[in-house]
Design a protein around this motif. Structure first.
Motif, PDB file in Angstrom:
ATOM      1  N   HIS A   1     -37.365  42.037 119.738  1.00 33.39           N
ATOM      2  CA  HIS A   1     -36.772  42.721 120.896  1.00 33.39           C
ATOM      3  C   HIS A   1     -37.509  42.356 122.196  1.00 33.39           C
ATOM      4  O   HIS A   1     -37.142  42.843 123.268  1.00 33.39           O
TER       5      HIS A   1
ATOM      6  N   ALA B   1     -36.502  44.709 125.311  1.00 37.09           N
ATOM      7  CA  ALA B   1     -35.294  45.494 125.066  1.00 37.09           C
ATOM      8  C   ALA B   1     -35.649  46.729 124.249  1.00 37.09           C
ATOM      9  O   ALA B   1     -36.600  46.713 123.460  1.00 37.09           O
TER      10      ALA B   1
ATOM     11  N   THR C   1     -25.966  45.424 133.984  1.00 38.13           N
ATOM     12  CA  THR C   1     -25.503  45.647 132.619  1.00 38.13           C
ATOM     13  C   THR C   1     -26.642  46.002 131.678  1.00 38.13           C
ATOM     14  O   THR C   1     -26.526  46.913 130.856  1.00 38.13           O
ATOM     15  N   CYS C   2     -27.756  45.288 131.792  1.00 34.78           N
ATOM     16  CA  CYS C   2     -28.835  45.442 130.814  1.00 34.78           C
ATOM     17  C   CYS C   2     -29.946  46.390 131.242  1.00 34.78           C
ATOM     18  O   CYS C   2     -30.765  46.764 130.403  1.00 34.78           O
TER      19      CYS C   2
ATOM     20  N   GLN D   1     -32.882  48.905 119.438  1.00 39.63           N
ATOM     21  CA  GLN D   1     -31.507  48.921 118.929  1.00 39.63           C
ATOM     22  C   GLN D   1     -30.525  48.157 119.822  1.00 39.63           C
ATOM     23  O   GLN D   1     -29.385  47.915 119.429  1.00 39.63           O
ATOM     24  N   HIS D   2     -30.973  47.717 121.003  1.00 39.40           N
ATOM     25  CA  HIS D   2     -30.119  46.955 121.915  1.00 39.40           C
ATOM     26  C   HIS D   2     -30.523  45.476 121.977  1.00 39.40           C
ATOM     27  O   HIS D   2     -30.041  44.737 122.823  1.00 39.40           O
ATOM     28  N   GLN D   3     -31.398  45.049 121.080  1.00 38.43           N
ATOM     29  CA  GLN D   3     -31.908  43.677 121.092  1.00 38.43           C
ATOM     30  C   GLN D   3     -30.794  42.643 121.088  1.00 38.43           C
ATOM     31  O   GLN D   3     -30.800  41.700 121.863  1.00 38.43           O
TER      32      GLN D   3
ATOM     33  N   HIS E   1     -26.651  38.796 126.612  1.00 39.10           N
ATOM     34  CA  HIS E   1     -26.599  38.772 128.074  1.00 39.10           C
ATOM     35  C   HIS E   1     -27.629  37.801 128.656  1.00 39.10           C
ATOM     36  O   HIS E   1     -27.358  37.138 129.665  1.00 39.10           O
TER      37      HIS E   1
ATOM     38  N   LEU F   1     -30.612  49.114 128.976  1.00 39.62           N
ATOM     39  CA  LEU F   1     -30.901  48.680 127.602  1.00 39.62           C
ATOM     40  C   LEU F   1     -32.337  48.181 127.448  1.00 39.62           C
ATOM     41  O   LEU F   1     -32.727  47.772 126.355  1.00 39.62           O
TER      42      LEU F   1
ATOM     43  N   ALA G   1     -27.589  42.846 121.978  1.00 37.87           N
ATOM     44  CA  ALA G   1     -26.804  42.856 123.218  1.00 37.87           C
ATOM     45  C   ALA G   1     -27.583  42.225 124.365  1.00 37.87           C
ATOM     46  O   ALA G   1     -27.042  41.418 125.131  1.00 37.87           O
ATOM     47  N   VAL G   2     -28.852  42.555 124.475  1.00 37.33           N
ATOM     48  CA  VAL G   2     -29.689  41.987 125.537  1.00 37.33           C
ATOM     49  C   VAL G   2     -29.794  40.474 125.350  1.00 37.33           C
ATOM     50  O   VAL G   2     -29.672  39.711 126.313  1.00 37.33           O
TER      51      VAL G   2
END
Length: 97
Positions: free
Chosen positions: A51, A13, A80-81, A16-18, A24, A84, A20-21
């Motif tokens: 991440h 990831a 979605t990901c 900064q999106h760790q 999901h 990210l 959210a990933v």
């Protein structure tokens, strides 16, 4: 000899999106484990690089893996990901012992 396939996916990831990933991925794991041809679908996280996620999957055969990639939950994760992620590395293996 078994025709089961093992897939090891390294999913990196963007830092900064760790979170959210990870959320999901947990949803993807739960749905994928419900597939009839899924033998194993385990999510791991690197201790020194949170991440980076490692997915260890085992499928009944190549057709089952192909079907998995067409499911709504797999497609939803990808759509979605995708933005990210820094990258995805896939290693497909056959168990020999």
């Amino acid at each position: 000899m078994s025709t089961a396939l093992t897939l090891v996916a390294t999913i990196t990831a963007i830092a900064q999106h760790q979170a959210a990933v990870q959320t999901h991925l947990r949803t993807l794991v739960a749905a994928s484990r419900e597939e009839a041809a899924c033998i194993q679908y385990d999510l791991h996280q690197e201790q020194d690089a949170p991440h980076v996620f490692i997915m260890i999957e085992q499928w009944r055969d190549a057709a089952a893996l192909a079907e998995h990639k067409q499911t709504a939950h797999y497609q939803a994760f990808t759509n979605t990901c995708g933005p990210l992620l820094q990258g995805v590395e896939l290693k497909l293996m056959t168990k020999i012992a």
